[in-house]
Design an enzyme around this catalytic site. Structure first.
Site, PDB file in Angstrom:
ATOM      1  N   LYS A  85     114.232 -39.722 -98.303  1.00  0.00           N
ATOM      2  CA  LYS A  85     113.648 -41.042 -98.049  1.00  0.00           C
ATOM      3  C   LYS A  85     112.145 -40.982 -98.316  1.00  0.00           C
ATOM      4  O   LYS A  85     111.451 -40.091 -97.818  1.00  0.00           O
ATOM      5  CB  LYS A  85     113.894 -41.471 -96.596  1.00  0.00           C
ATOM      6  CG  LYS A  85     115.337 -41.858 -96.331  1.00  0.00           C
ATOM      7  CD  LYS A  85     115.533 -42.237 -94.881  1.00  0.00           C
ATOM      8  CE  LYS A  85     114.999 -43.626 -94.560  1.00  0.00           C
ATOM      9  NZ  LYS A  85     115.308 -43.977 -93.144  1.00  0.00           N
TER      10      LYS A  85
HETATM   11  O1  G3P Z   1     115.361 -46.019 -90.293  1.00  0.00           O
HETATM   12  C1  G3P Z   1     114.623 -47.121 -90.659  1.00  0.00           C
HETATM   13  C2  G3P Z   1     114.898 -48.343 -89.849  1.00  0.00           C
HETATM   14  O2  G3P Z   1     116.236 -48.367 -89.473  1.00  0.00           O
HETATM   15  C3  G3P Z   1     113.975 -48.547 -88.683  1.00  0.00           C
HETATM   16  O3  G3P Z   1     114.575 -49.305 -87.705  1.00  0.00           O
HETATM   17  O4  G3P Z   1     114.761 -50.136 -85.412  1.00  0.00           O
HETATM   18  O5  G3P Z   1     112.788 -48.744 -86.037  1.00  0.00           O
HETATM   19  O6  G3P Z   1     113.023 -51.070 -86.893  1.00  0.00           O
HETATM   20  P1  G3P Z   1     113.716 -49.850 -86.443  1.00  0.00           P
END
Ligand code: G3P
Length: 225
Positions: A85
């Site tokens: 990533k």
């Molecule tokens: O992994 C990236 C993404 O899923 C981040 O999610 O919940 O931290 O906005 P969040």
């Protein structure tokens, strides 16, 4: 739809692999840090649970493309099939070009606009991860961004998939599914909610009760044929 689980929690991964048709696990630095264990141990433990055929995504942290490339190479030493990533910063886009040249699979992450996604795809990213809830939180439209990325993939014939991410509820997942997201990565809590409906529970309870009244409690079809 390709379902992935957005966590590094081993118990949650074990549960999801057992129950659900998940095709991969995604992590990010926050998710990894939450486990408070050595990085290498987290990655190898996840791989041991998900097996060789499911995808495992882990993120680079370097400030320059050259460091990100070195990080990608090092992570490949731990896990030969890991998908790297990379955030859609200018250095990240440069890193994607370098990492792609080495034949390593890439997920472009921290995407908030369709143009970031388009450039990442042109730089070699296979998965494009827009943050749906983070957009919705600030009066953006996460679903619309997903729809526009899916449209760009379609009209340019790009060799890339939307990997919609950052969900806080089932409706967000449903909306991106309708908008053409080829894959989603969802945290364990929201993933479990995808199957929840009280009428499903009461319906199943009714079937059990009606069956038990005739064939006896705890009898299955196996007991009566
Ligand atoms: O992994 C990236 C993404 O899923 C981040 O999610 O919940 O931290 O906005 P969040």
């Amino acid at each position: 739809m390709i379902y992935m689980l957005d966590t590094a929690n081993l118990d949650a991964i074990q549960k999801a692999v057992d129950l659900y048709p998940i095709e991969g696990v995604t992590t990010n630095p926050t998710i990894i840090a939450r486990e408070n264990r050595p990085f290498k141990e987290v990655i190898t433990s996840i791989r041991a649970i998900i097996g060789p055929d499911r995808m495992l995504h882990a993120q680079v942290l370097g400030k320059t493309a050259e460091v990100m490339l070195e990080e990608a190479r090092a992570m490949r030493q731990i896990d030969a099939d890991i998908i790297i990533k990379v955030p859609v910063t200018p250095q990240g886009i440069k890193a994607m070009k370098l990492i792609h040249q080495e034949g390593i699979r890439i997920t472009a992450t921290a995407i908030l606009t369709p143009q970031q996604a388009l450039m990442a795809a042109m730089a070699g990213a296979e998965f494009l991860a827009p943050y749906v809830n983070r957009l919705d939180n600030i009066c953006g439209d996460g679903t619309q961004v997903v729809a526009e990325i899916a449209h760009l993939i379609d009209i340019y014939g790009l060799n890339a998939k939307v990997l919609a991410a950052s969900f806080k509820n089932v409706q967000q997942v449903h909306e991106v599914a309708k908008a053409g997201a080829q894959s989603v990565t969802i945290g364990p809590d929201v993933f479990d909610l995808l199957l929840v409906h009280p009428l499903t529970d009461s319906g199943v309870a009714g079937f059990v009760s009606d069956w038990d009244s005739v064939y006896g409690a705890d009898k299955t079809v196996l007991d009566v044929i």
